[in-house]
Design an enzyme around this catalytic site. Sequence first.
Site, PDB file in Angstrom:
ATOM      1  N   CYS A  99       0.832  -1.201   0.000  1.00  0.00           N
ATOM      2  CA  CYS A  99       0.000   0.000   0.000  1.00  0.00           C
ATOM      3  C   CYS A  99       0.868   1.254   0.000  1.00  0.00           C
ATOM      4  O   CYS A  99       1.116   1.868   1.041  1.00  0.00           O
ATOM      5  CB  CYS A  99      -0.938   0.020   1.194  1.00  0.00           C
ATOM      6  SG  CYS A  99      -2.132   1.369   1.099  1.00  0.00           S
ATOM      7  N   CYS A 284      -5.403   2.520  -4.905  1.00  0.00           N
ATOM      8  CA  CYS A 284      -4.891   3.032  -3.640  1.00  0.00           C
ATOM      9  C   CYS A 284      -5.884   4.065  -3.100  1.00  0.00           C
ATOM     10  O   CYS A 284      -5.872   5.219  -3.530  1.00  0.00           O
ATOM     11  CB  CYS A 284      -3.514   3.672  -3.860  1.00  0.00           C
ATOM     12  SG  CYS A 284      -2.690   4.138  -2.331  1.00  0.00           S
TER      13      CYS A 284
END
Length: 342
Positions: A99, A284
């Site tokens: 991430c 994201c």
Amino acid sequence: MKDVMPSGVEWLREAVVDLQAAKKQLTTDAGRIVEFDYLVLAPGIQIDWDKIPGFRETLGKGGVCSIYDFRQAEKTWEMVRTFRGGHAIFNGAATPIKCGGAPMKIMFLSEETFRENGVRGRTPVKFKTPGGVIFGVKEYADALTKVVRERDIQTEFGHTLQRIEPMTKEATFTVQKPGGSQETYTERYDLMHVTPHMSAPDWIKRSDVAVADGPLKGWVKVDAHTLQSPDFPYVFALGDAAGLPGHPKTGAAVRKQYPVVAKNLQTVMKGFPPTNFYDGYSSCPIVTGRSKLILAEFVYGNRIKSSFPSFMPSDTERYDSWLLKRYGLAPMYWYGMLKGLV
């Protein structure tokens, strides 16, 4: 894990410590040798806490925090919630990480908390990152640049955290200078959120499936589109450990990768070459506040690939995108992804 384990699967509760794809076998920490005909690798990513000197012994105290350990996440929130002002530093990733937007998420949420608690006026907030841009996709980089300017967050690119001195509450950074030279400097902090180094598991790096050189060194060597090993056609990889361009290490990427692997594995088992392709999709959801979010979606080449119609632009802060992350993604994972439905 027991509750979601598919029927007909033999679950070995042992960790892999060695892999030899050429011999079609792996070894577990119990000393068990497991042989295979086909192998799907999804071991995730490891956090290298000791790569930044002074980090491990400081973590969770003295103003140093990190959300990359579930035990430290609550400590991070406690430090942010009780912070009474001073220099706040948030460092970006020096390696590929899971991430990639997470270092910004905690920064935005912390900055919002500082404002709510009335300490933002005496708290300079800095984002120091080794990268040259705030985000790899231009449209999202422009949107995030607007956010940091509105929030008066100072961004410093080309700055890499080298070590932490807990006794003096100082952090040492190197900064890239024009011409390729480096300059080292030390800066004091009162609160610092640290993004640790990450890498493929050590047993992957030691194995014969790892990329030997270049920017993908150490990650599992696979074709960027079929996710099949070019050296061992019976090996596939997906998830954070896969050596893919741009390092799409997100749950959203896995959601698009596992159908490709499943279908290609079945095709290869029948003696045919793989025919399904992964386009590099990743997402994201960059939380910029407790009720707003920029939902970055993109594919190989840093091109936007939005799941929503054009009248719902993804390169802007949105409340509905925040609702999706807050209430939609967890059910999608538990009841969709784990059952192979989405």
